[in-house]
Write a protein that holds these residues in place. Structure first.
Motif, short mmCIF file in Angstrom:
data_model
loop_
_atom_site.label_atom_id
_atom_site.label_comp_id
_atom_site.label_asym_id
_atom_site.label_seq_id
_atom_site.Cartn_x
_atom_site.Cartn_y
_atom_site.Cartn_z
N GLY A 101 0.82 -1.03 -0.04
CA GLY A 101 0.00 -0.05 0.17
C GLY A 101 0.85 1.18 -0.05
N TYR A 102 2.09 1.11 0.06
CA TYR A 102 2.94 2.34 0.11
C TYR A 102 3.20 2.77 -1.24
CZ TYR A 102 3.74 2.14 5.13
OH TYR A 102 3.61 2.00 6.52
N ILE A 103 3.24 1.90 -2.40
CA ILE A 103 3.41 2.03 -3.80
C ILE A 103 4.80 2.94 -4.11
CG2 ILE A 103 1.05 2.28 -4.05
CD1 ILE A 103 1.28 5.44 -4.78
N ARG A 104 5.86 2.71 -3.20
CA ARG A 104 7.27 2.99 -3.55
C ARG A 104 7.92 2.52 -5.04
NH1 ARG A 104 8.40 2.29 2.69
NH2 ARG A 104 7.56 0.30 2.10
N ASN A 105 7.12 1.22 -5.41
CA ASN A 105 7.41 0.69 -6.48
C ASN A 105 6.73 1.31 -7.75
OD1 ASN A 105 5.13 -0.36 -5.35
ND2 ASN A 105 5.35 -2.28 -6.59
N HIS A 106 6.08 2.29 -7.84
CA HIS A 106 5.30 2.76 -8.67
C HIS A 106 6.48 3.26 -9.90
CE1 HIS A 106 3.05 5.66 -11.09
NE2 HIS A 106 4.08 6.60 -11.03
N ASN A 107 6.03 2.88 -11.03
CA ASN A 107 6.61 2.98 -12.25
C ASN A 107 6.16 3.75 -13.37
OD1 ASN A 107 8.16 2.42 -14.62
ND2 ASN A 107 8.14 0.23 -14.75
N PRO A 108 6.73 4.96 -13.38
CA PRO A 108 6.19 5.78 -14.32
C PRO A 108 6.12 5.42 -15.83
CG PRO A 108 8.10 6.52 -13.50
CD PRO A 108 7.75 5.65 -12.71
N ASN A 109 6.92 4.56 -16.05
CA ASN A 109 7.08 3.98 -17.28
C ASN A 109 6.24 2.50 -17.57
OD1 ASN A 109 8.80 6.01 -18.40
ND2 ASN A 109 10.50 5.22 -17.07
N GLY A 110 5.30 2.35 -16.73
CA GLY A 110 4.75 0.91 -16.45
C GLY A 110 3.53 0.81 -17.75
#
Length: 221
Positions: A101-110
């Protein structure tokens, strides 16, 4: 996002003004209050959103941090992150793909917008707000030119059928309309389509720890 519209109470059929927008740091107390109303004890309070998580949602991916207001009051929210998802490798857990739930793995190129959470205050669920939030997240997918929206839905009625149906069979019966499942059926009504049940997706005895992976494909990608 800033979208105004009207919703209708199913009982008195009166219109109520609604607003969907990106939530900000000033909204955190109201968002946490919605979590408390939606998931009261004995639901563990440490699983409600905390301010660190909400801060990350706003900072990492504000486009995926949506709330809905009725008459100026926040009564629901929906959160997502972008990931690079391989549809040939489906097994994962909610904790892994959302960073708990912290989404530190958010990938803006996903290539995929992955649903972290959707939550509506019980007092306002008759207004169909969850469907409006889902539609708004589809619009984010189109706006960002992603391939799909994806997420794992609970299967809360599966425990009643686990002795007679495997997970895939249960999903088939729900899709056929022979079994009602409050989460899967809701997501079907929102336009999501089943991909596959994922074992050990989350700690959920009612779902026998399964999550049903369901997607909405961007029709313009």
């Amino acid at each position: 996002m800033y979208k105004e519209f009207y919703v209708f109470d199913k009982q008195n059929k009166k219109p109520k003004k609604a607003l969907i927008r990106n939530y900000t740091i000033n909204d955190f107390p109201a968002l946490i209050q919605v979590q408390k109303e939606a998931f009261p004890p004995p639901f563990p309070s440490d699983l409600w959103w905390n301010e660190d998580q909400l801060n990350n949602h706003v900072k990492q991916f504000s486009d995926g941090a949506l709330c809905i207001e009725i008459d100026g009051q926040i009564v629901g929210s929906m959160t997502g992150l972008m990931v690079e998802f391989d549809m040939h490798h489906l097994e994962h857990t909610w904790e892994e793909i959302t960073d708990n739930g912290y989404i530190r793995n958010h990938n803006p190129n996903g290539n995929t917008l992955y649903v972290v959470d959707i939550c509506i205050s019980p007092r306002f669920r008759s207004l169909g707000l969850g469907k409006h939030l889902m539609q708004s997240m589809y619009e984010v997918v189109v706006h960002l030119r992603l391939e799909r929206l994806l997420g794992g839905g609970r299967m809360p009625n599966y425990h009643k059928y686990v002795n007679s149906l495997n997970a895939s069979q249960y999903v088939e019966e729900v899709v056929a309309g022979n079994i009602y499942d409050q989460v899967i059926t809701f997501l079907l009504k929102c336009g999501r389509t089943p991909v596959a049940p994922v074992p050990n997706y989350l700690e959920d005895e009612e779902s026998c720890h399964y999550g049903l992976l369901m997607e909405w494909k961007n029709p313009f990608s």
